[in-house]
Design a protein around this motif. Structure first.
Motif, PDB file in Angstrom:
ATOM      1  N   LEU A 168       0.836  -1.196   0.000  1.00  0.00           N
ATOM      2  CA  LEU A 168       0.000   0.000   0.000  1.00  0.00           C
ATOM      3  C   LEU A 168       0.871   1.247   0.000  1.00  0.00           C
ATOM      4  O   LEU A 168       1.971   1.251   0.554  1.00  0.00           O
ATOM      5  CB  LEU A 168      -0.930  -0.011   1.216  1.00  0.00           C
ATOM      6  N   PRO A 169       0.380   2.330  -0.611  1.00  0.00           N
ATOM      7  CA  PRO A 169       1.190   3.550  -0.706  1.00  0.00           C
ATOM      8  C   PRO A 169       1.448   4.160   0.662  1.00  0.00           C
ATOM      9  O   PRO A 169       0.611   4.094   1.560  1.00  0.00           O
ATOM     10  CB  PRO A 169       0.325   4.473  -1.572  1.00  0.00           C
ATOM     11  N   THR A 170       2.626   4.765   0.801  1.00  0.00           N
ATOM     12  CA  THR A 170       2.996   5.418   2.058  1.00  0.00           C
ATOM     13  C   THR A 170       2.985   6.934   1.926  1.00  0.00           C
ATOM     14  O   THR A 170       3.426   7.636   2.845  1.00  0.00           O
ATOM     15  CB  THR A 170       4.399   4.960   2.492  1.00  0.00           C
TER      16      THR A 170
ATOM     17  N   ALA B  31      -6.850  -5.308   0.659  1.00  0.00           N
ATOM     18  CA  ALA B  31      -5.395  -5.281   0.542  1.00  0.00           C
ATOM     19  C   ALA B  31      -4.938  -5.867  -0.789  1.00  0.00           C
ATOM     20  O   ALA B  31      -4.022  -5.343  -1.430  1.00  0.00           O
ATOM     21  CB  ALA B  31      -4.761  -6.029   1.707  1.00  0.00           C
ATOM     22  N   VAL B  32      -5.567  -6.960  -1.218  1.00  0.00           N
ATOM     23  CA  VAL B  32      -5.211  -7.580  -2.496  1.00  0.00           C
ATOM     24  C   VAL B  32      -5.415  -6.592  -3.639  1.00  0.00           C
ATOM     25  O   VAL B  32      -4.638  -6.555  -4.599  1.00  0.00           O
ATOM     26  CB  VAL B  32      -6.038  -8.855  -2.729  1.00  0.00           C
ATOM     27  N   ALA B  33      -6.461  -5.765  -3.549  1.00  0.00           N
ATOM     28  CA  ALA B  33      -6.750  -4.785  -4.599  1.00  0.00           C
ATOM     29  C   ALA B  33      -5.934  -3.508  -4.449  1.00  0.00           C
ATOM     30  O   ALA B  33      -6.034  -2.616  -5.289  1.00  0.00           O
ATOM     31  CB  ALA B  33      -8.235  -4.447  -4.590  1.00  0.00           C
ATOM     32  N   GLY B  34      -5.145  -3.400  -3.378  1.00  0.00           N
ATOM     33  CA  GLY B  34      -4.312  -2.211  -3.180  1.00  0.00           C
ATOM     34  C   GLY B  34      -5.051  -1.026  -2.612  1.00  0.00           C
ATOM     35  O   GLY B  34      -4.601   0.116  -2.769  1.00  0.00           O
ATOM     36  N   ILE B  35      -6.168  -1.257  -1.920  1.00  0.00           N
ATOM     37  CA  ILE B  35      -6.973  -0.166  -1.373  1.00  0.00           C
ATOM     38  C   ILE B  35      -6.368   0.301  -0.053  1.00  0.00           C
ATOM     39  O   ILE B  35      -6.241  -0.479   0.893  1.00  0.00           O
ATOM     40  CB  ILE B  35      -8.426  -0.617  -1.171  1.00  0.00           C
ATOM     41  N   PRO B  36      -6.024   1.592   0.082  1.00  0.00           N
ATOM     42  CA  PRO B  36      -5.347   2.067   1.292  1.00  0.00           C
ATOM     43  C   PRO B  36      -6.273   2.508   2.419  1.00  0.00           C
ATOM     44  O   PRO B  36      -5.849   2.578   3.565  1.00  0.00           O
ATOM     45  CB  PRO B  36      -4.540   3.256   0.788  1.00  0.00           C
TER      46      PRO B  36
END
Length: 289
Positions: free
Chosen positions: A149-151, A241-246
């Motif tokens: 995930l983006p920081t 999380a698998v889809a990259g949702i933050p």
């Protein structure tokens, strides 16, 4: 990014006769109920001339957006990891009864996709309410190659979160007809509704949203806020999380394992998002209070 329809016209409901009781008086009336039917997901894989087909899962769902549901299920269960792995998906032509034709879909994997046979040998049965069983530890989810995930965001103004439940409910055409459906919705960081799907099952609704994003090549979903209409379970955190949702916001409460998982994934998790209040359980730095 190209935008699919936020929702389609509601067709997944039925009518029944009920007795409406007010005080001690009963009257007969017609009522609308959400439809629930089984969906069988079949999988085709292997090189040309040696294709194999088998049943992967049976889930109870609200009919509609079935291809998205199947695609989202394949992604969140780790069968595929990208849109390129999916050669095609359609209602299966090989069913024996006409009335079952729209309750069976077949997903064809690209010939080059390697399939883990032990994973396929386990036949899933997924109810509309409990989600997929078997995810017993966060370590197992980490092993499924979830995106990092983006920081550096996204950042969401605190006041925007208050507006999301009303915007979600206003777009729930099928809920307004039946009163018996869950919803999962994607919003931009400024509160714009991007995509919404409804289903009798919380997990199915989210799989439909993620499947739509996969088919439209949106993944990873690093710049969205996800709002779910019920509680936040571990399975919903895992799928997000698998889809990259933050950022995951829930109208209901999170479970302790959901909080732990969200913390380990670096996800922002909000609960009790209703009536102009909410709790931030982890990842508070993305919410500008």
């Amino acid at each position: 990014m190209p935008t699919p329809p936020v929702f389609l016209p509601p067709t997944s409901y039925d009518y029944c006769t009920v007795q409406r009781v007010a005080g001690t008086q009963a009257t007969e009336a017609s009522d609308v109920v959400a439809a629930e039917e089984p969906l069988e997901i079949r999988l085709g894989y292997g090189p040309a001339g040696q294709r194999e087909h088998r049943t992967l899962a049976i889930t109870m769902r609200t009919p509609g957006h079935d291809m998205e549901l199947a695609a989202g299920f394949l992604l969140t269960e780790g069968i595929i990891h990208s849109r390129a792995a999916l050669a095609g998906i359609r209602y299966c032509p090989d069913v024996t009864k006409d009335e079952e034709r729209e309750n069976v879909v077949r997903a064809e994997l690209a010939e080059t996709v390697a399939v883990a046979l032990p994973r396929l040998e386990r036949h899933f049965y997924t109810s509309s309410s409990c989600g997929v069983c078997g995810k017993t530890s966060i370590d197992a989810v980490h092993a499924a190659s979830c995106p990092v995930l983006p920081t550096d965001g996204p950042y969401v103004e605190a006041a925007i979160i208050h507006e999301l439940p009303e915007r979600q409910r206003a777009a729930q055409a099928l809920f307004e007809q039946t009163g018996g459906l869950h919803a999962a919705a994607l919003f931009s960081p400024t509160g714009e509704l991007l995509l919404l799907r409804e289903d009798v099952g919380r997990h199915n609704a989210l799989d439909k949203v993620i499947g739509a994003a996969l088919l439209h090549e949106w993944l990873p979903l690093h710049n969205v806020v996800l709002l779910v209409s019920g509680r936040a379970s571990f399975e919903l955190v895992q799928k997000a999380a698998v889809a990259g949702i933050p950022v995951l916001a829930a109208v209901g409460a999170p479970s302790s394992l959901a909080v732990r998982a969200a913390h380990d994934f670096g996800m922002t998790l909000l609960g009790f998002v209703r009536q102009q209040r909410y709790n931030i359980y982890c990842g508070a730095w993305r919410i500008r209070v």
